[in-house]
Design an enzyme around this catalytic site. Structure first.
Site, short mmCIF file in Angstrom:
data_model
loop_
_atom_site.label_atom_id
_atom_site.label_comp_id
_atom_site.label_asym_id
_atom_site.label_seq_id
_atom_site.Cartn_x
_atom_site.Cartn_y
_atom_site.Cartn_z
N GLY A 11 4.42 -4.73 -12.75
CA GLY A 11 3.45 -4.09 -11.88
C GLY A 11 2.86 -2.88 -12.58
N ARG A 15 -1.23 1.25 -9.28
CA ARG A 15 -1.30 2.71 -9.21
C ARG A 15 0.05 3.36 -9.52
NH1 ARG A 15 -4.37 0.82 -5.00
NH2 ARG A 15 -2.68 1.05 -3.50
N PRO A 128 13.67 2.30 -1.50
CA PRO A 128 12.56 2.42 -0.56
C PRO A 128 11.63 3.57 -0.89
CG PRO A 128 14.63 2.07 0.60
CD PRO A 128 14.98 2.34 -0.83
N HIS A 157 0.20 6.73 5.31
CA HIS A 157 -0.08 6.36 3.93
C HIS A 157 -1.58 6.15 3.72
CE1 HIS A 157 4.26 5.62 3.86
NE2 HIS A 157 4.18 5.60 2.54
N LYS A 161 -2.71 0.68 1.62
CA LYS A 161 -1.35 0.15 1.78
C LYS A 161 -1.39 -0.97 2.81
CE LYS A 161 3.44 1.53 2.68
NZ LYS A 161 3.93 0.87 1.45
#
Length: 268
Positions: A11, A15, A128, A157, A161
């Site tokens: 990934g 970002r 998490p 958020h 998201k």
């Protein structure tokens, strides 16, 4: 001098992945050896893509050849969807410890990864939230849950998201519910003039999700008692706030055994 820890980031072109790559490249005692990312960046030098300075590591979509460079090292996976299971499963089989910072993994994928962890005896850590302040917030919420019977969570958020609630909010609710032994109460169900306005419910705890430009990650845990409220609030204003936790996880994951959830497993 101890050899550097070989690190692969999955990934890497997202970002959060870009910030992790940027951080790993500056660390003493660890070496970025692989970057698994989006096909549109295939073959590009990940260092040049992110910082403008080449680092000799090209973006790849070939999981096996990339992981081979990190045997005995660490995979940091912040990818999405079923791709998580595929990358993490192959990493475990190559003796690569896995730090998984992605939320929303399915129960099926979790069970498969858990089975492989037992078979190959390679540690995996699901995180998490990498921000140390968020980890402490969850720890304090767990403590408070023994003394309050009413609580709600509000998490905010950025607008891009896609999952709601956030993994942090859901994990917080799970920790709180366990700590309270199922004693949390929720108001009697009533008509909602606007459907969903009271949020979702987990273990007697209401969770509300906000998605707006300007947020990175923000969460409030609000406890209510007779004549008082207690609010625990953590806010990340940039993804840099997650990097201390990422580095801690990379350096210390080999101290763990089996499958673990939460960065608190690595805190003193």
């Amino acid at each position: 001098m101890l050899a550097s820890i070989p690190v692969v980031v999955s990934g890497a072109t997202g970002r959060l992945g870009r910030e992790i790559v940027r951080t790993v490249l500056t660390q003493v005692g660890m070496e970025l050896v692989g970057a698994i990312g989006h096909a549109r960046h295939l073959g590009e030098d990940i260092g040049e893509l992110i910082t403008g300075d080449p680092c000799g590591v090209e973006v790849s979509i070939d999981i096996d050849s990339t992981l081979e460079k990190a045997r005995g090292g660490v995979l940091v996976d912040v990818s999405t969807g079923s791709f998580i299971r595929e990358v993490v499963s192959r990493a475990i089989k190559q003796n690569i410890a896995c730090v998984v910072g992605t939320t929303g993994i399915s129960n099926f994928d979790f069970e498969e990864i858990s089975s492989l962890v037992k078979e190959y005896n390679v540690p995996v850590l699901f995180v998490p939230n990498f921000a140390l302040g968020a980890v402490l917030m969850i720890k304090f919420a767990k403590m408070a849950s023994k003394y309050f019977k009413w609580a709600e969570i509000v998490e905010s958020h950025h607008e891009r998201k896609v999952d709601s609630p956030s993994g942090t909010a859901l994990y917080t609710a799970e920790v709180m519910a366990r700590a309270s032994n199922g004693k949390f109460r929720s108001p009697v169900e009533s008509d909602e003039t606007v459907k969903g306005v009271r949020g979702g419910k987990f273990g007697g705890i209401r969770i509300h999700s906000v998605r707006l430009p300007g947020y990175v990650a923000d969460q409030q845990v609000i406890f209510g008692g007779q004549g008082e409220t207690l609010t625990l609030h953590h806010s990340s204003s940039s993804r840099e706030s997650f990097m201390s936790g990422v580095i801690l996880a990379i350096r210390k994951i080999r101290e763990l055994e089996g499958l673990n959830t939460g960065l608190e497993n690595l805190l003193d």
